[in-house]
Write a protein that holds these residues in place. Structure first.
Motif, PDB file in Angstrom:
ATOM      1  N   LEU A   5      37.670  39.179  44.125  1.00  0.00           N
ATOM      2  CA  LEU A   5      37.404  39.449  43.055  1.00  0.00           C
ATOM      3  C   LEU A   5      36.639  38.326  42.282  1.00  0.00           C
ATOM      4  O   LEU A   5      35.893  38.595  41.349  1.00  0.00           O
ATOM      5  CB  LEU A   5      38.693  39.868  42.275  1.00  0.00           C
ATOM      6  CG  LEU A   5      38.477  40.146  40.780  1.00  0.00           C
ATOM      7  CD1 LEU A   5      37.535  41.197  40.372  1.00  0.00           C
ATOM      8  CD2 LEU A   5      39.919  40.758  40.065  1.00  0.00           C
ATOM      9  N   TRP A   6      37.099  37.211  42.579  1.00  0.00           N
ATOM     10  CA  TRP A   6      36.652  36.068  41.865  1.00  0.00           C
ATOM     11  C   TRP A   6      34.982  35.962  41.960  1.00  0.00           C
ATOM     12  O   TRP A   6      34.233  35.625  41.192  1.00  0.00           O
ATOM     13  CB  TRP A   6      37.276  34.567  42.216  1.00  0.00           C
ATOM     14  CG  TRP A   6      36.573  33.260  41.696  1.00  0.00           C
ATOM     15  CD1 TRP A   6      36.069  32.418  42.136  1.00  0.00           C
ATOM     16  CD2 TRP A   6      36.369  33.060  40.472  1.00  0.00           C
ATOM     17  NE1 TRP A   6      35.567  31.446  41.522  1.00  0.00           N
ATOM     18  CE2 TRP A   6      35.859  31.718  40.138  1.00  0.00           C
ATOM     19  CE3 TRP A   6      37.044  33.491  39.027  1.00  0.00           C
ATOM     20  CZ2 TRP A   6      35.539  31.073  38.924  1.00  0.00           C
ATOM     21  CZ3 TRP A   6      36.897  32.874  37.875  1.00  0.00           C
ATOM     22  CH2 TRP A   6      35.993  31.413  37.892  1.00  0.00           C
ATOM     23  N   CYS A  33      38.325  40.138  31.783  1.00  0.00           N
ATOM     24  CA  CYS A  33      39.008  39.960  33.298  1.00  0.00           C
ATOM     25  C   CYS A  33      38.944  41.410  33.744  1.00  0.00           C
ATOM     26  O   CYS A  33      38.896  41.757  34.849  1.00  0.00           O
ATOM     27  CB  CYS A  33      40.143  39.125  33.288  1.00  0.00           C
ATOM     28  SG  CYS A  33      39.559  37.349  32.865  1.00  0.00           S
ATOM     29  N   CYS A  37      37.183  43.433  36.638  1.00  0.00           N
ATOM     30  CA  CYS A  37      38.186  44.002  37.707  1.00  0.00           C
ATOM     31  C   CYS A  37      37.840  45.302  38.161  1.00  0.00           C
ATOM     32  O   CYS A  37      37.495  45.750  39.131  1.00  0.00           O
ATOM     33  CB  CYS A  37      39.628  43.771  37.445  1.00  0.00           C
ATOM     34  SG  CYS A  37      40.935  44.387  38.472  1.00  0.00           S
ATOM     35  N   TRP A  40      34.770  45.775  40.279  1.00  0.00           N
ATOM     36  CA  TRP A  40      35.279  45.328  41.579  1.00  0.00           C
ATOM     37  C   TRP A  40      35.852  46.432  42.549  1.00  0.00           C
ATOM     38  O   TRP A  40      35.461  46.763  43.495  1.00  0.00           O
ATOM     39  CB  TRP A  40      36.094  44.033  41.583  1.00  0.00           C
ATOM     40  CG  TRP A  40      36.565  43.679  42.962  1.00  0.00           C
ATOM     41  CD1 TRP A  40      35.782  42.989  43.926  1.00  0.00           C
ATOM     42  CD2 TRP A  40      37.966  43.499  43.325  1.00  0.00           C
ATOM     43  NE1 TRP A  40      36.604  42.934  44.979  1.00  0.00           N
ATOM     44  CE2 TRP A  40      37.757  42.903  44.529  1.00  0.00           C
ATOM     45  CE3 TRP A  40      39.136  44.002  42.765  1.00  0.00           C
ATOM     46  CZ2 TRP A  40      39.147  42.792  45.136  1.00  0.00           C
ATOM     47  CZ3 TRP A  40      40.266  44.003  43.345  1.00  0.00           C
ATOM     48  CH2 TRP A  40      40.211  43.302  44.615  1.00  0.00           C
ATOM     49  N   LEU A  56      47.405  47.366  36.026  1.00  0.00           N
ATOM     50  CA  LEU A  56      46.637  46.293  35.685  1.00  0.00           C
ATOM     51  C   LEU A  56      46.613  45.701  34.240  1.00  0.00           C
ATOM     52  O   LEU A  56      46.754  44.549  33.971  1.00  0.00           O
ATOM     53  CB  LEU A  56      45.030  46.787  36.013  1.00  0.00           C
ATOM     54  CG  LEU A  56      44.805  46.904  37.431  1.00  0.00           C
ATOM     55  CD1 LEU A  56      43.529  47.610  37.764  1.00  0.00           C
ATOM     56  CD2 LEU A  56      44.713  45.668  38.281  1.00  0.00           C
ATOM     57  N   LEU A 107      42.270  36.684  37.386  1.00  0.00           N
ATOM     58  CA  LEU A 107      41.559  37.566  38.322  1.00  0.00           C
ATOM     59  C   LEU A 107      42.272  37.530  39.593  1.00  0.00           C
ATOM     60  O   LEU A 107      42.445  38.551  40.258  1.00  0.00           O
ATOM     61  CB  LEU A 107      39.984  37.031  38.429  1.00  0.00           C
ATOM     62  CG  LEU A 107      38.925  37.263  37.188  1.00  0.00           C
ATOM     63  CD1 LEU A 107      37.860  36.587  37.463  1.00  0.00           C
ATOM     64  CD2 LEU A 107      39.168  38.825  36.926  1.00  0.00           C
ATOM     65  N   LEU A 110      45.022  39.949  39.181  1.00  0.00           N
ATOM     66  CA  LEU A 110      44.727  41.420  39.325  1.00  0.00           C
ATOM     67  C   LEU A 110      44.423  41.863  40.622  1.00  0.00           C
ATOM     68  O   LEU A 110      44.729  42.720  41.106  1.00  0.00           O
ATOM     69  CB  LEU A 110      43.315  41.514  38.205  1.00  0.00           C
ATOM     70  CG  LEU A 110      43.898  41.210  36.833  1.00  0.00           C
ATOM     71  CD1 LEU A 110      42.502  41.358  36.149  1.00  0.00           C
ATOM     72  CD2 LEU A 110      44.668  42.468  36.361  1.00  0.00           C
ATOM     73  N   GLN A 111      43.799  40.788  41.441  1.00  0.00           N
ATOM     74  CA  GLN A 111      43.567  41.272  42.849  1.00  0.00           C
ATOM     75  C   GLN A 111      44.608  41.461  43.691  1.00  0.00           C
ATOM     76  O   GLN A 111      44.799  42.242  44.402  1.00  0.00           O
ATOM     77  CB  GLN A 111      42.603  40.076  43.358  1.00  0.00           C
ATOM     78  CG  GLN A 111      42.232  40.225  44.893  1.00  0.00           C
ATOM     79  CD  GLN A 111      41.295  39.054  45.562  1.00  0.00           C
ATOM     80  OE1 GLN A 111      40.276  38.619  44.904  1.00  0.00           O
ATOM     81  NE2 GLN A 111      41.433  38.995  46.738  1.00  0.00           N
TER      82      GLN A 111
END
Length: 160
Positions: A5-6, A33, A37, A40, A56, A107, A110-111
């Motif tokens: 994700l980053w 963010c 996300c 992604w 999330l 992030l 979140l991932q």
């Protein structure tokens, strides 16, 4: 396809118009963010589900409120004073780096939150941006800019 994700966020954010769109959405109450996300997850063909959206948001909300927002607020408060005060300007730059580190940590969180969600079929997963943007920004021009840039970005990644 980028799996991290980053890396996805950095690559997308560097595209023309994305930074301005994200900052505009942020000023209007959007969580950049979460929106990055969303792009992604969309690119990975992860199906939108209300429980996932809530997971999330539950992950991002406290971190934004308790970590990122206070850093950002202090950095913004120092903007004018730092123009005339070199030591303060240096501290402000350090604070900016710390804010970016806090966003990177978010992030990563979140991932991790989404790590077990299986990919679905491309084009049939729903609209993550619509699910993660505040309702008052659903029809905002900056959201459409972000959406278009994310689609173009994904097309370029798929071509590689």
């Amino acid at each position: 396809m980028q799996s991290d994700l980053w890396d996805h966020a950095l690559s997308l954010y560097a595209r023309p118009g994305v930074e301005a769109a994200c900052l505009d959405l942020q000023r209007q109450g959007g969580d950049v963010c979460l929106l990055l996300c969303a792009t992604w997850l969309q690119a990975r063909s992860i199906e939108v589900q209300q429980l996932r959206i809530e997971a999330l948001q539950g992950c991002a909300g406290p971190w934004q409120r308790d970590v990122v927002s206070p850093l950002r607020s202090l950095r913004e408060q120092w903007r004018e004073s730092a123009k005339e005060d070199q030591p303060l300007a240096e501290l402000r730059e350090q604070l900016k780096k710390l804010e970016l580190s806090a966003e990177r940590a978010l992030l990563e969180r979140l991932q991790a939150c989404a790590s077990q969600w299986p990919a679905g079929r491309p084009g049939q997963t729903g609209d993550w941006l619509a699910g993660l943007v505040p309702s008052q920004l659903q029809d905002h021009r900056a959201l459409e800019q972000l959406r278009a840039a994310a689609l173009a970005h994904q097309a370029s990644v798929d071509d590689d």
